[in-house]
Scaffold this motif. Structure first.
Motif, short mmCIF file in Angstrom:
data_model
loop_
_atom_site.label_atom_id
_atom_site.label_comp_id
_atom_site.label_asym_id
_atom_site.label_seq_id
_atom_site.Cartn_x
_atom_site.Cartn_y
_atom_site.Cartn_z
N LEU A 1 43.47 25.44 21.72
CA LEU A 1 42.31 26.15 21.21
C LEU A 1 41.63 27.04 22.25
O LEU A 1 40.69 27.78 21.92
N HIS A 2 42.11 27.01 23.49
CA HIS A 2 41.64 27.93 24.52
C HIS A 2 42.52 29.18 24.53
O HIS A 2 42.01 30.30 24.67
N ALA A 3 43.82 29.00 24.38
CA ALA A 3 44.77 30.11 24.41
C ALA A 3 44.77 30.91 23.11
O ALA A 3 45.19 32.07 23.09
N ALA A 4 44.29 30.30 22.05
CA ALA A 4 44.25 30.95 20.74
C ALA A 4 43.10 30.35 19.94
O ALA A 4 42.51 29.34 20.35
N HIS A 5 42.78 30.96 18.82
CA HIS A 5 41.76 30.36 17.95
C HIS A 5 42.22 30.46 16.50
O HIS A 5 42.98 31.37 16.11
N LEU A 6 41.75 29.51 15.71
CA LEU A 6 42.10 29.49 14.29
C LEU A 6 41.34 30.58 13.54
O LEU A 6 40.12 30.73 13.70
N ARG A 7 42.06 31.31 12.71
CA ARG A 7 41.43 32.29 11.82
C ARG A 7 41.17 31.69 10.46
O ARG A 7 40.36 32.19 9.69
N GLY A 8 41.88 30.63 10.18
CA GLY A 8 41.74 29.92 8.92
C GLY A 8 42.67 28.73 8.94
O GLY A 8 43.34 28.46 9.95
N PRO A 9 42.76 27.97 7.87
CA PRO A 9 43.61 26.78 7.83
C PRO A 9 45.09 27.04 8.06
O PRO A 9 45.83 26.13 8.44
N ASP A 10 45.54 28.29 7.88
CA ASP A 10 46.97 28.57 8.00
C ASP A 10 47.29 29.75 8.91
O ASP A 10 48.37 30.34 8.82
N SER A 11 46.37 30.12 9.81
CA SER A 11 46.67 31.24 10.72
C SER A 11 45.85 31.09 12.00
O SER A 11 44.80 30.46 12.03
N PHE A 12 46.38 31.71 13.06
CA PHE A 12 45.67 31.71 14.34
C PHE A 12 45.84 33.07 15.00
O PHE A 12 46.70 33.87 14.62
N GLU A 13 45.03 33.32 16.01
CA GLU A 13 45.09 34.57 16.76
C GLU A 13 45.10 34.26 18.25
O GLU A 13 44.29 33.47 18.74
N LEU A 14 46.03 34.90 18.96
CA LEU A 14 46.12 34.69 20.40
C LEU A 14 44.93 35.31 21.12
O LEU A 14 44.40 36.33 20.70
N ARG A 15 44.55 34.67 22.19
CA ARG A 15 43.50 35.21 23.05
C ARG A 15 44.00 36.48 23.74
O ARG A 15 45.18 36.60 24.08
#
Length: 396
Positions: free
Chosen positions: A241-255
């Motif tokens: 959760l430091h290298a990326a963050h959740l955009r929703g229950p089924d997706s994430f975005e890289l830092r």
């Protein structure tokens, strides 16, 4: 001009030991010790999370300091647990595939070579070792030939081998790699803090380094540089959760930036300590540090040549502060133990063929004594080492 007396006054360990194991872990200066201890005391008083929050601005300064040290931008720096983790994070993120060629040197460290073998088994990459020139460093003509192969994707090697060896011509290597469209990953563990390194001049796409060696920072800390353009194309081998963050229950975005290669948990005290070590080195000047290290290493080699039975094992047109040698009929580990048992406590280490197998087996070596000098060492310490080696040699 470099003030050696001040360097030694800044380094409490010099009063207790003749420390010639700087390629393993250098003696820390007071500013690093004080920085680490102050943060630990703060954690004790107010709590770990709270102490980290209070240090937030100084933690940001660590990235800026490292960037200045190597000629990078702060967003191209990641601070991680050690150089091995830094190297693994970027290497395993490169999109290598079946048939791709990794070019390396005979001085490659086993900790890096094993991942090559793993991806050879897992993905089918090829490992190709570039020949040495007569001086012992990488042969630029052979590198150019091998880079002409259309599947040559990566050049990766240490700027200085852990068993000594030459200072590799990294600026020339970087130029050839870029012209060929290959990535250049530089292991700077034995170089950072010892000699000036500028990623813009080198042209490397990524660089990894440790805190504990010539940089004189705490153990358990290192850093990674990844060029901004390459960084934006890479997804780290694992995320949190430091290298990326959740955009929703089924997706994430890289830092954004190189911090996508970090993880959330970190030794804050050691991170601040490494930042203090970088600032200390910058305040002295890397050119001055490198000049003194070369002078001391040259003096040590010259004196060891006069000791009966001693054989210097260093090669290269440009040699570093790592001085390696053997003594006829005496195991290097025995030499290390005898030196440590002396009243003056002389610290050296041994480098074995398990660490740099290709180079050492090619030269018929199983182990060497490794005496590594730093700018805070003095001629009296070199004399003490040479005298002790001469006594050990006479008694063999």
């Amino acid at each position: 001009m470099l003030n050696v007396e001040q360097l030694r006054a800044d380094t409490p360990g010099t009063a207790d030991v003749v420390h010639l194991n700087n390629a393993g872990a250098s003696l820390m200066p007071n500013v690093v010790i004080d920085t680490v201890m102050a943060h630990l005391q703060c954690e004790t008083r107010i709590g770990g999370y709270e102490a980290a929050a209070a240090a937030d601005a100084r933690l940001e300064d660590v990235y800026a300091s490292i960037a200045r040290l190597i000629g990078a931008m702060p967003d191209e720096i990641a601070v991680v647990e050690n150089a091995t983790r830094a190297w693994d994070m970027v290497f395993y993120s490169l999109p290598l595939k079946l048939g791709d060629i990794v070019l390396t040197s005979t001085t490659e460290y086993a900790g890096n070579f094993i991942p090559y073998l793993q991806l050879k088994r897992r993905l089918g990459i090829e490992i190709v070792v570039v020949e040495n020139d007569p001086g012992g460093q990488i042969c630029m003509d052979d590198l150019r030939r091998k880079l002409q192969h259309p599947r040559a994707k990566l050049v990766t090697l240490p700027v200085i081998g852990t068993n000594g060896g030459p200072v590799q011509p990294v600026e020339a290597i970087g130029k050839e790699a870029r012209q060929a469209g290959a990535w250049f990953l530089l292991d700077a563990c034995q170089g950072i803090g010892q000699l000036p390194l500028d990623v813009q001049k080198i042209g490397c796409h990524a660089l990894t380094a440790t805190s504990r060696k010539y940089l004189r920072g705490p153990r358990g800390m290192g850093f990674l540089y990844v060029e901004r353009d390459l960084c934006s194309q890479l997804e780290p081998a694992f995320l949190d959760l430091h290298a990326a963050h959740l955009r929703g229950p089924d997706s994430f975005e890289l830092r954004n930036g190189a911090r996508r290669f970090e993880n959330w948990e970190c030794n804050i005290a050691a991170k601040l300590g490494m930042g203090a070590a970088v600032e200390y080195a910058l305040s002295i000047g890397m050119d001055a540090i490198w000049t003194r290290i070369q002078m001391l290493a040259h003096a040590l080699r010259a004196q060891l040549r006069d000791v009966d039975g001693v054989r210097l094992q260093d090669v290269g047109a440009i040699q570093s502060g790592i001085v390696t040698f053997t003594c006829d009929g005496i195991d290097p580990d025995d030499i290390k133990r005898k030196l440590a048992s002396l009243p003056e406590r002389i610290n050296v280490s041994c480098s074995t063929d398990t660490s740099t197998m290709l180079d050492m087996r090619a030269r018929g070596l199983k182990s060497v004594v490794r005496a590594s000098v730093h700018a805070y060492n003095v001629q009296d310490e070199i004399d003490a080492l040479v005298y002790a080696i001469n006594e050990i040699s006479l008694r063999r």
